[in-house]
Structures are given as C-alpha cells and as structure tokens.
Design an enzyme around this catalytic site. Structure first.
Site, PDB file in Angstrom:
ATOM      1  N   GLY A  16       0.823  -1.215   0.000  1.00 39.86           N
ATOM      2  CA  GLY A  16       0.000   0.000   0.000  1.00 39.86           C
ATOM      3  C   GLY A  16       0.854   1.261   0.000  1.00 39.86           C
ATOM      4  O   GLY A  16       0.482   2.267   0.601  1.00 39.86           O
ATOM      5  N   ASP A 146      15.392  -5.292  -5.318  1.00 38.47           N
ATOM      6  CA  ASP A 146      15.109  -5.771  -6.681  1.00 38.47           C
ATOM      7  C   ASP A 146      16.232  -5.309  -7.604  1.00 38.47           C
ATOM      8  O   ASP A 146      16.665  -4.150  -7.525  1.00 38.47           O
ATOM      9  CB  ASP A 146      13.803  -5.154  -7.232  1.00 38.47           C
ATOM     10  CG  ASP A 146      12.578  -5.575  -6.441  1.00 38.47           C
ATOM     11  OD1 ASP A 146      12.687  -6.525  -5.649  1.00 38.47           O
ATOM     12  OD2 ASP A 146      11.512  -4.939  -6.622  1.00 38.47           O
ATOM     13  N   PRO A 189      12.364  -8.677   9.757  1.00 35.85           N
ATOM     14  CA  PRO A 189      12.320  -8.344   8.324  1.00 35.85           C
ATOM     15  C   PRO A 189      12.468  -6.836   8.090  1.00 35.85           C
ATOM     16  O   PRO A 189      13.118  -6.420   7.124  1.00 35.85           O
ATOM     17  CB  PRO A 189      10.934  -8.829   7.878  1.00 35.85           C
ATOM     18  CG  PRO A 189      10.552  -9.877   8.878  1.00 35.85           C
ATOM     19  CD  PRO A 189      11.160  -9.435  10.174  1.00 35.85           C
ATOM     20  N   CYS A 380     -16.957   3.733 -22.823  1.00 39.49           N
ATOM     21  CA  CYS A 380     -16.076   3.447 -23.957  1.00 39.49           C
ATOM     22  C   CYS A 380     -16.587   2.231 -24.730  1.00 39.49           C
ATOM     23  O   CYS A 380     -17.590   2.334 -25.419  1.00 39.49           O
ATOM     24  CB  CYS A 380     -14.648   3.300 -23.477  1.00 39.49           C
ATOM     25  SG  CYS A 380     -13.460   3.755 -24.742  1.00 39.49           S
ATOM     26  N   HIS A 519     -13.773   8.164 -20.391  1.00 37.40           N
ATOM     27  CA  HIS A 519     -13.651   7.480 -19.095  1.00 37.40           C
ATOM     28  C   HIS A 519     -13.894   8.438 -17.934  1.00 37.40           C
ATOM     29  O   HIS A 519     -12.945   8.961 -17.350  1.00 37.40           O
ATOM     30  CB  HIS A 519     -12.254   6.848 -18.981  1.00 37.40           C
ATOM     31  CG  HIS A 519     -12.076   5.699 -19.903  1.00 37.40           C
ATOM     32  ND1 HIS A 519     -12.463   4.420 -19.587  1.00 37.40           N
ATOM     33  CD2 HIS A 519     -11.580   5.643 -21.156  1.00 37.40           C
ATOM     34  CE1 HIS A 519     -12.216   3.620 -20.596  1.00 37.40           C
ATOM     35  NE2 HIS A 519     -11.676   4.329 -21.562  1.00 37.40           N
ATOM     36  N   GLU A 521     -14.712   7.813 -14.993  1.00 40.48           N
ATOM     37  CA  GLU A 521     -14.228   7.289 -13.708  1.00 40.48           C
ATOM     38  C   GLU A 521     -12.866   7.855 -13.321  1.00 40.48           C
ATOM     39  O   GLU A 521     -12.538   7.918 -12.138  1.00 40.48           O
ATOM     40  CB  GLU A 521     -14.173   5.751 -13.749  1.00 40.48           C
ATOM     41  CG  GLU A 521     -13.079   5.121 -14.617  1.00 40.48           C
ATOM     42  CD  GLU A 521     -13.451   4.978 -16.098  1.00 40.48           C
ATOM     43  OE1 GLU A 521     -14.402   5.638 -16.542  1.00 40.48           O
ATOM     44  OE2 GLU A 521     -12.757   4.211 -16.805  1.00 40.48           O
TER      45      GLU A 521
HETATM   46  N1  GLN Z   1     -11.606  -1.192 -27.813  1.00 38.04           N
HETATM   47  C1  GLN Z   1     -12.355  -0.005 -27.972  1.00 38.04           C
HETATM   48  C2  GLN Z   1     -11.602   1.034 -28.789  1.00 38.04           C
HETATM   49  O1  GLN Z   1     -10.408   0.981 -28.917  1.00 38.04           O
HETATM   50  C3  GLN Z   1     -12.750   0.581 -26.636  1.00 38.04           C
HETATM   51  C4  GLN Z   1     -11.598   1.010 -25.814  1.00 38.04           C
HETATM   52  C5  GLN Z   1     -11.968   1.234 -24.372  1.00 38.04           C
HETATM   53  O2  GLN Z   1     -12.990   0.739 -23.917  1.00 38.04           O
HETATM   54  N2  GLN Z   1     -11.111   1.918 -23.624  1.00 38.04           N
HETATM   55  O3  GLN Z   1     -12.216   1.961 -29.282  1.00 38.04           O
END
Ligand code: GLN
Length: 547
Positions: A16, A146, A189, A380, A519, A521
């Site tokens: 996190g 790493d 650790p 999308c 998008h 979100e």
């Molecule tokens: N695959 C679709 C495109 O390229 C939708 C992409 C997505 O959902 N981000 O347009």
C-alpha cells in the site's frame, strides 16, 4: 524549491505504498501546502499502455494523454491534483531516452553507463517542475533489493546528496509479520530491509510499518533503535475498512507530523481535516444498499477496473448508500441467455475493454438493461456495445458490428457502426494514424471537449453543456448512423466540438441509459464524486425502490 519525499518499500510488495503516498499528500495539503506526486517504475515497458490489465491492473490516463500506473489514480483521488505525463516514468522510458540520445551523438562519444547516464536521466525527471510546489512526493515501485530498481535507488541517493541538507527525506514502508504461535510481531524483516537500504547509502527518516495488530511500545522502541530512526517516526499502518479512512488514520498515527519533523518544520501548520471527516461520515452513515453489476472481461482481477470501482463508491458516498459491486463475466452469456446472470441488480455498468472476447455478452447486457428499464452506464467499449445493440435490435441493422472485431475475423460483410478512426482534431492540430501503427501510445488519448445537447439527460446530470473528459480508444461510433438511430430514440446527446465524433448516447424513453465514449471514472474523487457516477447510483437507488 520543493522539498522531496522519496517513498520506498521493503519486505514484501503490495504494502500500500501508493495509498500511503497519496494519503500523505492529502495530509500535507490539509496543512496548507501544495503537493505533486510521482511514480517511478522499474519495469522495462516504456509505459503500462501496452500491458494487459491482468498483468498490471488498470491503465490510468492523464489529461495530457499519458498512459500511466494505477497509483496515479490514487494520487488524484486523494489530492485532486491532475496528474501529468511527467509524473510517471519507467526504466523503459529512461533507457529509451538515453539510447535515443546516444544515437543522436549527444554524449559526444563517451561510454554510456548506468551511472552516471541512466541515473542522470532519472534525476532530470525528478527535477521537472520542482519550483511549482511545496512538496514533491516520489514513490519508487517494487521493493528494495530488486535488481531492476537499483538505478532508481542510486538516483534518489545522488539527488538528495546534490540538494542542500534537509531538502529531501526518505520514507520506507515495511511489514511487521505476526506469529500467532508466539503471539508476537516480528521486527527482523524490517531491520533487514532497512539494512538493505542503508547498504546503498539511503537512511530512512520515517518508517511506516504495516501491521495487523497494534504495535507495542517495546517493539516500536526496538525498531527505532535498530533502524536508526526516531521513535516518533515509526508510524503504524493498520488495515482499514475503507481506503478513504487512510488520511485520518495516518494523521492519528502521526505520519504528517513525523514528516514535518524530519524536515525540521516548526511550528507545523495545523491541519484542516474537514474534507476527510466528511468523507468518513459518508462512508459510515449510509442508508440502504444498491447492487450493481459490472459486466466485463477482466473480472478475475478487480484492479483492472480500479477507477470504476472507486467512482461507484464515490457515487454511493454522494447518495449516502452502500454500493455492492458484483463482477459478472460477459463471456458466460456470449452464446446463452443473459437474464439469469443479470436479474436482481439495481443497475448495470459495461466498462471499457479491448478485443472481441465477451462482446456478444456485453451487447446482451445492454439489451437487457434497455428492455427491462434497468439503469445502464456504458463506458467506452460499453457505449460502442450499446450502439451496436440499438442498431441490431431496434433499427434493424442485423449485421451491425465494430471494425475492431469483424475486421480481424476475416472481413466478413457487416455494417461498421463502430469504425477505426484514422484522423481527428486535438486542440488546433490534426492527428493521423494508420492501421499498422505501433500499439503503444497511438490511441485517441487524454482530455477532449464535448458539447452536450440542451435538454438531454446527460446535460441535466452534468448541470452543464460543455465538458472535458479523458479518452483512450481507437474506434468510434460512426456519425453516419446518427439520423437512423435517433429516429428510434437513441439520442446522440454529446458530440465533439466539431460535430464529427459521437461522445455520448442515451435512450430518450428509458429512466437512465447513458453510454459515453470517454472514461469519467478517471476524474471522480471521494470529495467530488463524478456527476455521471452520482447520477447512475441515484438511478440505481430509485430502481431499488421499485423492485
Ligand atoms: N476497444 C475499444 C476502442 O479501442 C474501446 C476502448 C476502451 O474501452 N477503452 O475503441
């Protein structure tokens, strides 16, 4: 000039670190400082854009069109500071820049080495925009020790050495495992992990210790002694019911105070935690629950839709309800009846995705939502599927499809309702692409404006007719089909400003059915839920009252 906080991790991965960095950023803001957060990833991909969501979780897209690590999503959700292209870097990007410079002859015939050439490139990255903020928080991906991470650790060591004393501090996250048999938290650790850091010249100033049990004073003192940190700078990180409790929890454990002490900032400005207290209240004082199905392809790995899940939680917070998200695999009903899988949900969300697998199932999910008046949010690919569904089942275009799949499937004859976009306008310039371009970074990426139709549902949801949202796709709904689809009630209620690219569709005779090409979100925050998620959850609540 900014003060720098370098955040590293030890003992195990997935502790996190991203969340701790984001929460610390928000606490510094609460004390009146400006912040910027950055992520340095040791993998060799130039960016995560080409990685499968199964590998790496969601790709977080910035306004300026960078495809970045999902931790940048946490940073934005906690601080509200929009991330930029220059806030995320990988070994791959660093090496490709160094190699380009070598080919151009920029190094004047010198032998190119990890130290100093690669480390210098990393240091240049760290310094971008350092005058703009009070604190720059830089998280190093992976775990100390790493192999791939070494150049980054060396670079931050040098960087802090180059700066005046007291301008950089190191914060290290570790794990205190609990041995049930002896009923003890083990500090060894952590001691080893700090030793590993010290061996490469980095002495941590603050230790954040993840633990499932309270850390006794005796153990805290022991960690302080063996790891050479002050006792108050050993900060506990306990498991939380919600990630949005992290700022308050870290504040209670003294993280922000320990950081300010490490910079010798005294007296420390008092924090204003009003925003986070309100967030806490909204998480814990809810009335009822809604059940929302996310019908997707990557359902085994929830991180693949990280921002969507968080945005739904934010929508729940603004409506003061609990949102129970269930993941439904679209492939289950690619060639079966969708209803048994979708009945009982108060709303259905079809998220973004790539490739043909599961798309027939997603089309059926859109049909189910349309026919049964279930609130639907298509994001999308989820919008593209809703348009194909409308074309096939309502407008009578039986062979409607997308060039993304039908093109690959041997060029069968079909109605390309969704087509591969080859040129478009971004700001004041034209962008062009061809079918055989590189796969990395060649989509329509980043923030674009859209104009919403007056009187549409979506304009009501946004409370505006001018919006700007982030994109990440290659294909577009073809404007050619607008008139036909609108005559059947699928309104193209959001368009690119030049009127050529459909951005939003909605069914006019449905309680809440919206598909968006972008998008939303990515821009939602717990303290500022995105209007579409607020509206979608509100519609789910209304629907839950009907059933
Ligand atoms: N695959 C679709 C495109 O390229 C939708 C992409 C997505 O959902 N981000 O347009």
């Amino acid at each position: 000039m900014a003060r720098f906080i370098f955040i590293t991790g030890g003992v195990v991965s997935s502790l996190g670190k991203g969340l701790a960095s984001a929460a610390l950023g928000s606490l510094l803001q609460a004390r009146g400082y400006s912040v910027r957060l950055r992520k340095l990833d040791p993998y060799l991909n130039v960016d995560p854009g080409t990685m499968s969501p199964f590998e790496h979780g969601e790709v977080f897209v910035t306004d300026d069109g960078a495809e970045t690590d999902l931790d940048l999503g946490h940073y934005e959700r906690f601080t509200g500071v929009p991330a930029r292209n220059t806030d995320s870097v990988s070994s791959g990007r660093i090496y490709s820049t160094v190699l380009e410079k070598e080919r151009r002859g920029d190094y004047l015939g010198k032998t190119i080495q990890v130290v100093p050439h690669v480390t210098n490139e990393i240091k240049d990255f760290l310094a971008v925009g350092e005058d703009e903020v009070d604190f720059m928080l830089c998280e190093i991906g992976g775990t100390v020790g790493d192999i791939e991470g070494l150049p980054f650790f060396e670079a931050i060591r040098q960087f802090s050495h180059d700066k005046p004393r007291g301008q950089c501090i190191f914060m290290h996250l570790t794990l205190l495992p609990y041995l049930a048999a002896s009923g003890e938290l083990k500090t060894k650790p952590t001691q080893h992990s700090v030793k590993e850091l010290q061996s490469i010249g980095i002495a941590p100033d603050v230790l954040v210790c993840r633990s499932e049990h309270p850390i006794p004073e005796k153990e805290r003192a022991k960690i302080a002694l063996f790891c050479n940190v002050r006792k108050e700078a050993v900060v506990a990180a306990y498991d939380l019911a919600s990630i949005y409790e992290a700022p308050l929890a870290y504040h209670k454990e003294g993280l922000d105070q320990a950081v300010l002490d490490a910079f010798a900032i005294s007296p420390a400005p008092r924090p204003n935690l009003r925003v986070w207290n309100d967030v806490y209240d909204r998480i814990h004082n809810t009335d009822g629950e809604v059940k929302i199905a996310i019908v997707g392809k990557y359902v085994q790995l929830e991180d693949a839709y990280k921002s969507i899940k968080e945005a739904l939680i934010h929508g729940g917070m603004s409506n003061r309800v609990k949102v129970r998200v269930e993941w439904v695999d679209a492939e289950l009903f690619d060639s079966a009846d969708a209803a048994p899988h979708l009945e009982g949900y108060h709303a259905i969300l079809v998220p973004g995705g790539f490739g043909e697998r599961g798309t027939e199932g997603k089309i059926k999910a859109a049909q189910f939502a349309r026919e049964k008046n279930v609130p639907y949010l298509g994001i999308c690919l989820g919008m593209q599927m809703a348009v194909i569904e409308a074309a096939r089942n309502v407008a009578g275009l039986k062979t409607a499809g997308s060039e993304e799949f039908d093109h690959e499937a041997g060029k069968k004859r079909f109605e390309p309702v969704v087509y591969h976009l080859k040129e478009w306008v971004q700001g004041n310039h034209k962008v062009e692409r061809s079918s055989d371009d590189d796969k990395g970074g060649t989509m329509r990426l980043g923030a674009y404006d859209a104009a919403l139709s007056e009187g549409s549902k979506v304009a009501e949801v946004y409370g505006s007719t001018a919006i700007e949202e982030r994109h990440r796709h290659r294909y577009e709904v073809d404007i050619k089909y607008r008139e036909k689809l609108e005559s059947f009630g699928l309104m193209f209620s959001g368009m690119s400003p030049d009127g050529r690219l459909p951005e939003i569709v909605e069914w006019t005779d449905h309680p809440w059915f919206i598909g968006v090409q972008f998008h939303p979100e990515l821009k939602s925050k717990p303290f500022a839920p995105h209007p579409l998620f607020d509206g979608f959850v509100k519609a789910a609540v209304e629907n839950s009252r009907l059933v």
